[in-house]
Design a protein around this motif. Structure first.
Motif, mmCIF file in Angstrom:
data_model
loop_
_atom_site.group_PDB
_atom_site.id
_atom_site.type_symbol
_atom_site.label_atom_id
_atom_site.label_comp_id
_atom_site.label_asym_id
_atom_site.label_seq_id
_atom_site.Cartn_x
_atom_site.Cartn_y
_atom_site.Cartn_z
ATOM 1 N N TYR A 344 -1.610 -4.702 -4.834
ATOM 2 C CA TYR A 344 -1.642 -2.835 -4.724
ATOM 3 C C TYR A 344 -1.558 -1.879 -6.140
ATOM 4 N N LYS A 345 -0.871 -0.803 -6.133
ATOM 5 C CA LYS A 345 -0.687 -0.339 -7.195
ATOM 6 C C LYS A 345 -0.260 1.582 -6.696
ATOM 7 N N LEU A 346 0.161 1.607 -8.303
ATOM 8 C CA LEU A 346 1.299 2.539 -7.753
ATOM 9 C C LEU A 346 0.269 3.781 -7.975
ATOM 10 N N PRO A 347 0.490 5.220 -7.423
ATOM 11 C CA PRO A 347 -0.854 6.304 -7.800
ATOM 12 C C PRO A 347 -0.852 6.767 -8.993
ATOM 13 N N GLN A 348 0.265 7.034 -9.587
ATOM 14 C CA GLN A 348 0.643 7.777 -10.734
ATOM 15 C C GLN A 348 0.654 7.377 -12.134
ATOM 16 N N GLY A 350 -0.629 3.451 -12.488
ATOM 17 C CA GLY A 350 -2.016 2.630 -12.054
ATOM 18 C C GLY A 350 -1.149 1.455 -11.996
#
Length: 395
Positions: A344-348, A350
């Motif tokens: 998974y990756k955090l949207p802001q 990265g």
């Protein structure tokens, strides 16, 4: 009228140039740079104009970057010297020489090849290759036909220098495939695997017992051909120890199934996947993952050694062999890593991370993290002692 003819010729040249693909244009730039700057056309038997005639029609048909890189690599072979190479290459590209070369092989005559030197402290030296060995095969194939890919197509006559370059480019190998080098030994042959030490090691133990140790490489697809080569070398053994005690980094099911597929003659389940009920509206969803037979099957006794540094996919292989009733699992409790993970990756920012979002179980329903080896030990030393005893290693 003359001005009209000149203008027409210029127009046709402009149209022809615009019709050229980016790859054909780059080939012509490449060819012209060598034509204008290469310092050795006066001493090497290279017909550079002939090179253009051979390769420009091929360049016109290229439609992607990967094929263009492979194409330019073939063009560099026309110059048959290790100081001519591309800065950009592919996983399948050949190693350059001499920096990527660890043995020097001489073509004594057609179909006759001998190792005349081995690079000190190299993988080849550590594998046991020595000067004087007569080489009969490279990657299980006859050597002479494989040289053709490196020999200049523009040459009217092939010189010893061209054959030396082609021979040693071949034996340097490619980046993404481990090499096998077969030498003449007495009335038979012996095969060496100079690259396999990066991913695994193998040997025969006393009593004709095979031993393969996987070195934390269960996520590396190159392990598959390396494992195949090792197993082939140990195929006549009476039993085999598969050592997974150093696999803490996990891996993937493709590699795992490829390894297990060499030990079963029929398709069989090896582990159970199960979604948590909170994402399936309270309705249980699960399935068995299968192992399919692959290549020649090793049918003798199999002992799998595991330990506290057997993690994730290593644990999956252990419960798989146990569930298939194909091996005796020997060792301490394993790493107890839970579930199948996905990224998974955090949207802001990265920042990436992983979540165990599928449960993994033995086919009998036991959670993988709760599985205990059938032959339970206290430490690694005891594990190896018991594994060798079960396999029939002689003292």
């Amino acid at each position: 009228m003359r001005k009209f003819v000149i203008a027409s010729v210029l127009l046709l040249q402009t149209i022809a140039l615009s019709a050229q693909s980016i790859y054909e244009k780059d080939f012509l730039s490449f060819w012209n740079n060598f034509k204008n700057n290469y310092a050795y056309f006066d001493t090497q038997p290279i017909d550079w104009q002939k090179v253009k005639e051979i390769y420009q029609p091929q360049a016109a048909k290229i439609t992607n970057q990967t094929d263009f890189i492979r194409f330019l690599e073939r063009v560099t072979y026309e110059l048959h010297n290790g100081h001519v190479f591309l800065y950009t290459n592919l996983p399948s590209s050949n190693r350059i020489i001499p920096s990527g070369q660890d043995i020097y092989v001489q073509r004594m005559a057609p179909n006759q090849f001998k190792i005349v030197d081995v690079k000190p402290d190299s993988r080849a030296e550590k594998a046991g290759l020595q000067p004087g060995f007569i080489v009969t095969k490279f990657n299980q194939k006859a050597i002479e036909p494989q040289l053709k890919q490196f020999l200049p197509k523009s040459a009217q006559k092939l010189t010893p220098e061209m054959y030396a370059y082609a021979t040693n480019m071949l034996f340097a190998g490619v980046h993404n495939q481990p090499r096998s080098i077969t030498i003449k030994q007495g009335t038979g042959e012996k095969t060496y695997f100079p690259d396999q030490g990066q991913l695994l090691s193998y040997k025969k133990l006393k009593g004709n017992v095979g031993y393969i140790k996987v070195k934390n490489a269960l996520g590396n697809y190159d392990l598959i051909p390396a494992f195949d080569q090792a197993l082939e070398a140990l195929f006549d053994t009476k039993s085999l120890i598969l050592d997974l005690t150093n696999t803490p980094g996990g891996g993937n099911t493709t590699v795992a199934r490829a390894l297990m597929g060499r030990f079963t003659s029929k398709e069989m389940p090896y582990q159970k996947h199960e979604y948590p009920t909170n994402v399936t509206r309270g309705v249980r969803r699960s399935w068995w993952e299968l192992v399919s037979p692959r290549k020649k099957i090793y049918t003798k006794k199999l002992i799998v050694a595991v330990g506290r540094w057997t993690g994730s996919m290593g644990e999956g292989i252990a419960i798989g062999f146990d569930g298939m009733k194909r091996a005796t699992i020997v060792g301490t409790p394993m790493a107890k890593l839970i579930g199948e993970v996905h990224s998974y990756k955090l949207p802001q920012t990265g920042i990436g991370y992983q979540i165990p979002d599928l449960k993994l179980k033995h086919i009998d329903g036991t959670p993988r993290e709760n599985y205990q080896p059938k032959v339970l030990t206290k430490n690694h030393q005891e594990t190896m002692q018991k594994a060798k005893a079960l396999a029939g290693v002689k003292k």
